[in-house]
Design an enzyme around this catalytic site. Structure first.
Site, mmCIF file in Angstrom:
data_model
loop_
_atom_site.group_PDB
_atom_site.id
_atom_site.type_symbol
_atom_site.label_atom_id
_atom_site.label_comp_id
_atom_site.label_asym_id
_atom_site.label_seq_id
_atom_site.Cartn_x
_atom_site.Cartn_y
_atom_site.Cartn_z
ATOM 1 N N THR A 45 -44.092 55.966 65.173
ATOM 2 C CA THR A 45 -43.947 57.002 66.203
ATOM 3 C C THR A 45 -42.881 58.029 65.842
ATOM 4 O OG1 THR A 45 -42.340 55.656 67.339
ATOM 5 C CG2 THR A 45 -44.622 55.399 68.029
ATOM 6 N N GLU B 10 -16.547 20.241 76.418
ATOM 7 C CA GLU B 10 -17.017 19.521 77.604
ATOM 8 C C GLU B 10 -15.920 19.369 78.653
ATOM 9 O OE1 GLU B 10 -16.076 18.228 74.900
ATOM 10 O OE2 GLU B 10 -14.712 16.606 75.429
ATOM 11 N N THR C 274 -8.701 22.948 77.237
ATOM 12 C CA THR C 274 -7.537 22.109 76.963
ATOM 13 C C THR C 274 -7.080 22.153 75.514
ATOM 14 O OG1 THR C 274 -9.025 20.261 76.595
ATOM 15 C CG2 THR C 274 -8.125 20.493 78.811
ATOM 16 N N ILE D 227 22.407 55.646 88.284
ATOM 17 C CA ILE D 227 22.382 54.618 89.326
ATOM 18 C C ILE D 227 21.334 53.603 88.935
ATOM 19 C CG2 ILE D 227 21.878 54.160 91.767
ATOM 20 C CD1 ILE D 227 23.088 56.809 92.446
ATOM 21 N N GLY E 124 24.009 48.798 90.973
ATOM 22 C CA GLY E 124 25.226 49.580 91.189
ATOM 23 C C GLY E 124 25.145 50.886 90.440
ATOM 24 N N ARG E 125 26.318 51.346 89.993
ATOM 25 C CA ARG E 125 26.355 52.665 89.375
ATOM 26 C C ARG E 125 26.956 52.562 87.982
ATOM 27 N NH1 ARG E 125 26.388 56.353 93.842
ATOM 28 N NH2 ARG E 125 27.622 57.955 92.785
ATOM 29 N N ASP F 278 12.810 44.847 78.445
ATOM 30 C CA ASP F 278 12.865 45.902 79.462
ATOM 31 C C ASP F 278 12.767 47.280 78.839
ATOM 32 O OD1 ASP F 278 12.848 46.787 82.026
ATOM 33 O OD2 ASP F 278 15.010 46.629 82.345
ATOM 34 N N LYS G 101 11.669 50.880 78.253
ATOM 35 C CA LYS G 101 11.121 51.990 79.044
ATOM 36 C C LYS G 101 12.028 53.198 78.799
ATOM 37 C CE LYS G 101 13.426 50.172 83.169
ATOM 38 N NZ LYS G 101 13.327 49.814 84.562
ATOM 39 N N ASN H 141 15.722 53.304 79.900
ATOM 40 C CA ASN H 141 16.745 52.493 79.240
ATOM 41 C C ASN H 141 17.057 52.968 77.825
ATOM 42 O OD1 ASN H 141 17.165 50.904 81.424
ATOM 43 N ND2 ASN H 141 15.731 49.294 80.804
ATOM 44 N N ASP I 116 21.094 48.684 78.982
ATOM 45 C CA ASP I 116 20.567 47.768 80.008
ATOM 46 C C ASP I 116 19.910 46.518 79.416
ATOM 47 O OD1 ASP I 116 19.840 46.522 82.254
ATOM 48 O OD2 ASP I 116 18.544 48.096 83.050
ATOM 49 N N THR J 66 9.444 45.587 83.779
ATOM 50 C CA THR J 66 9.032 46.657 84.687
ATOM 51 C C THR J 66 7.508 46.632 84.732
ATOM 52 O OG1 THR J 66 10.979 47.871 83.985
ATOM 53 C CG2 THR J 66 9.228 49.160 85.019
#
Ligand code: ATP
Ligand code: PCG
Ligand code: PCG
Length: 768
Positions: free
Chosen positions: A260, A376, A386, A465, A469-470, A582, A584, A587, A600, A619
């Site tokens: 075809t 099984e 398992t 911040i 805290g700061r 962490d 990101k 940081n 951090d 995060t």
């Protein structure tokens, strides 16, 4: 703010939600469109077949009329009967419909299908009917010319043809199988017949520009493209292009029509898998019964099943599916859900297990081979897998049963129910061994500026911040000089309320002991009734997060520099058994030269080089799937986060992001392959992100034997000066000039914190 008015944050959340919805809808439209294209293609193919059938009938009618005109008295000869209806079987007289629906139905019934297609093998013994030129004989006439053998003859001949088998490796087998299963007209073929088809195909190379199939010719072969590019053409017009792994030439074989469309090779080094039409017919016809017999024979040889009745074995044979696995494939992964039971029909597998969640490595348990079974446990106990099952070289062939068939047919077998692999005693031995291990003694930490007192520090302004805290920019007046530091002030009450004492100690310990130009220095710590304090190196170039916010995204070279600095930091930390957890843009700080430093360390943890930890932290947008699934994690989570960071730096947003963390976690679990990357992200960046964000930690770049070097060597970093970065002689892409040591131009302004935290006097921080 007036009631009812939206805050910026709420508005942003709504916009972000709507953007997500639009994205999801676009995705849906795209998938519907591709379904439509597929259906159109199917209709088009079927139309091509029907068109030919109609031509055929017209020609037959014309010939009949001619015969009436030119003398011959009407005879009901065999040839004429076939001409009147090409699907009338000459010996049994059974009329076989020619509709595609019938052919498909016949296909699923197995033995009937060849009857629907009168053989095309030419009496002259020519084997490759595909080579006949259409111009020499118009399609419809040619078709009648080759319908010379009756269907009974065809069947008898087919039975007598030996089915040839050609050796192939497992990936070739998989390619052919996948191609057949992907073809709408072949995919209903029974699994064992597919297996026969796979075994009986042979490889053939074809030069660029050659035709594999020519429109209008009689089809003698079914093909699967093995390599190269091919054009599908009709009346000289290109309909489509296809690469490797596509089955074609099925229409002429299935529906007894001429070709075809034409298939032409476009590229050099093209190769196809070829199956002779008669072999195809024979497999379809004979293997139905034969395969059940073979399968039953195999099942009878399986020790587990040898005592079952013939009837039950036949039932099992009927529902078995055949699967191939390349060497190294995890056929089963411990801890995942599973719905299949496996019998090995060829090859070997390795069984491994993590004995306890804390055990770093997989323990080798045993090797299973032909006739053995596995999988099984998860079906019987309705639980997770398992153990791990890994295919050994050169690959494995398994017969599989789905959960329902397993339960219905063999789930009650005592051997299966009572199977005890000795897991419990193995686990107990491991636990005892672990308990006998002592923690390594903690190294002594050296604090700098021992004479400096908290009262020597003068706050100049607020740099940032954080959750606890700061961070203040402070001047330290001591020993007749003034030094500048960042002072991180953490509210003790908040730490105790959120049970973060251990994390804070860990942060202190890791930062005090780290010496890397890519990690912010912590010089010493202080404490009083309300706060614990960390005296940090001040990074006056500001946060990468602020730059990203202001610019929208980074160019490749800037992102490479940032990621390069992070990799230097990770290399240092990971070598010391510390995971960061962490990562990101918030940081990552720039110093005044424009070099990046990690700050951090609240989630960083010393876990050693072959251990794992289970605390959920990070995060949401950056956490790896194994953290979400609480499977235990290690430094591989940092490589995952690195992929996320590359995406965020280049695009302005992380790939998995939703207004609600739960939604974000759901997106993460769907995987990076569900993410549509924006066009402007380069191919190599996308590839690196995908290699870092692999669901399975051991598959992540950086986590393999080549370690972090594998990431550094990735093409995205092509030409990057790693030595220059390590020696800090490389000129950073950002210039961060500051006018004086307390110049805070690269920081946002923060209002004063007027809320005095309450005293916290429980004494948890005595050693701080
Ligand atoms: N050494 C530094 N020099 C300059 N600015 C800093 C320094 N360390 C932190 N900052 C600023 O203070 C912000 C908060 O610091 P950090 O992330 O360490 O605090 P945190 O309370 O642990 O925050 P989080 O809630 O993100 O865990 C940083 O995003 C950065 O803007
Ligand atoms: N008719 C048709 N054939 C196609 C198309 N795309 C791929 N093909 C393949 O081209 C092959 C040509 O030979 P066949 O007719 O035997 O089978 C056909 C299909 O396998 C299409 O859009 N239309
Ligand atoms: N738990 C366990 N499974 C094993 C062992 N040896 C082979 N296996 C097979 O490994 C399979 C892993 O998936 P399942 O838990 O479903 O079923 C398990 C068993 O069929 C073994 O020592 N312990």
């Amino acid at each position: 703010m007036a009631a009812g008015m939206l805050t910026d944050r709420e508005r942003e959340a709504i916009v972000s939600n709507l953007t997500k919805d639009v994205q999801a809808l676009r995705e849906m439209v795209r998938s519907r469109e591709s379904e439509l294209v597929k259906l159109h293609r199917e209709i088009h193919k079927l139309k091509s077949v029907l068109q030919q059938t109609t031509n055929n009938l017209n020609v037959t009618r014309n010939e009949k009329a001619k015969k009436k005109l030119y003398s011959l008295p009407e005879q009901c000869g065999e040839q004429e009967s076939r001409n009147q209806n090409p699907h009338l079987c000459s010996s049994c007289g059974m009329v076989l419909p020619t509709s595609p629906e019938f052919a498909l139905e016949a296909l699923s019934l197995g033995p009937l299908s060849p009857l629907a297609s009168t053989s095309s093998a030419s009496p002259s013994g020519r084997t490759s009917a595909d080579e006949v030129r259409p111009k020499a004989m118009p399609a419809a006439i040619k078709k009648q010319g080759v319908s010379a053998e009756s269907c009974v003859q065809s069947m008898q001949q087919s039975y007598s043809i030996p089915i040839p088998k050609y050796e192939k490796d497992f990936s070739d087998k998989q390619q052919i199988k996948d191609a057949i299963m992907d073809n709408d007209f072949l995919k209903n073929i029974d699994a064992s017949q597919v297996r026969e088809l796979v075994d009986s195909m042979y490889s053939k190379s074809i030069a660029a520009g050659e035709f594999v199939i020519r429109e209008g010719e009689v089809g003698a072969h079914l093909y699967v493209s093995a390599a190269g590019e091919f054009a599908v053409m009709q009346q000289g017009k290109v309909l489509d292009k296809m690469g490797a792994g596509k089955a074609f030439g099925e229409l002429a074989i299935l529906y007894n029509c001429t070709r075809t469309a034409s298939i032409r090779v476009l590229s050099e080094a093209a190769r196809v898998w070829v199956l002779d039409r008669r072999v195809f017919q024979q497999i379809m016809m004979c293997t139905g019964l034969q395969r059940i017999e073979n399968s039953v024979n195999f099942l009878r040889s399986v020790p587990l099943l040898m005592n079952l009745s013939e009837e039950l074995l036949a039932k099992i044979a009927d529902v078995l599916e055949l699967e191939f696995y390349a060497a190294g494939t995890y056929i089963i992964r411990q801890g995942t859900a599973g719905d299949s039971f496996f019998l090995i029909s060829q090859g070997n597998v390795r069984v491994t297990q993590k004995l306890t969640p804390t055990s770093p490595e997989e323990t080798e348990l045993r090797t299973l081979s032909r006739g053995d079974y596995f999988g099984e446990q998860a079906l019987i106990n309705e639980d997770k897998r398992t153990a791990n099952i890994i295919a050994l070289s050169p690959g494995v062939e398994c017969l599989t049963l789905d959960r329902d068939s397993f339960k219905r047919l063999i789930g009650d077998l005592c051997e299966l129910k009572e199977k005890d692999y000795g897991d419990e005693s193995r686990k107990l031995a491991m636990k005892q061994a672990q308990e006998s291990c002592r923690d390594e003694p903690k190294e002594q930490l050296q604090q700098e500026f021992p004479d400096l007192k908290l009262t020597d520090l003068e706050v100049v302004s607020t740099l940032g911040i954080g959750g606890f805290g700061r961070v203040e920019l402070v001047k330290a007046h001591h020993q007749d000089r003034v030094d500048i530091f960042a002072l991180k002030c953490l509210k003790k009450r908040h730490i105790v309320d959120t049970k973060q004492e251990e994390h804070i100690f860990s942060e202190r310990h890791i930062m005090l002991s780290s010496r890397s130009p890519f990690i912010c220095r912590l010089y010493r710590t202080f404490r009083d009734e309300k706060y614990v304090y960390m005296l940090l190196e001040a990074c006056m170039g500001g946060e990468i997060w602020t730059m990203l916010r202001d610019r929208g995204s980074f160019e490749d070279n800037a992102a490479q520099f940032i990621i390069g600095c992070v990799l230097q930091a990770f290399e240092y930390l990971h070598a010391r058994g510390i995971i960061y957890r962490d990562l990101k843009p918030e940081n990552l700080m720039l110093d005044e030269r424009g070099y990046v430093k990690i700050v951090d360390f609240g989630f960083a943890k010393q876990i050693g080089t072959s251990s794992k930890t289970w605390t959920f932290c990070g995060t949401p947008e950056y956490v790896a799937p194994e953290i979400i699934l609480n499977k235990g994690h290690d430094r591989a989570v940092d490589y995952w986060a690195l992929g996320i960071l590359i995406h965020e730096l280049l695009n302005g947003t992380p790939p998995f992001s939703a207004p609600d963390p739960m939604q974000t976690y759901n997106l993460i679990l769907k995987g990076i392959d569900m993410i549509a990357f924006p066009k402007h992200i380069s191919r190599w960046a996308v590839q690196l992100i995908k290699r870092l964000c692999r669901d399975v930690p051991s598959e992540r770049l950086g986590y393999q034997t080549g370690g972090i070097q594998d990431i550094k060597k990735h093409k995205w970093f092509l030409g990057f000066d790693w030595d220059g970065l390590a020696s800090q002689l490389l000129i950073p892409p950002f210039v961060r000039p500051i006018a004086h040591p307390t110049d805070v131009r690269y920081f946002d302004r923060f209002p004063c914190d007027l809320n005095e935290p309450p005293d916290e006097l429980s004494g948890w921080d005595a050693d701080f």
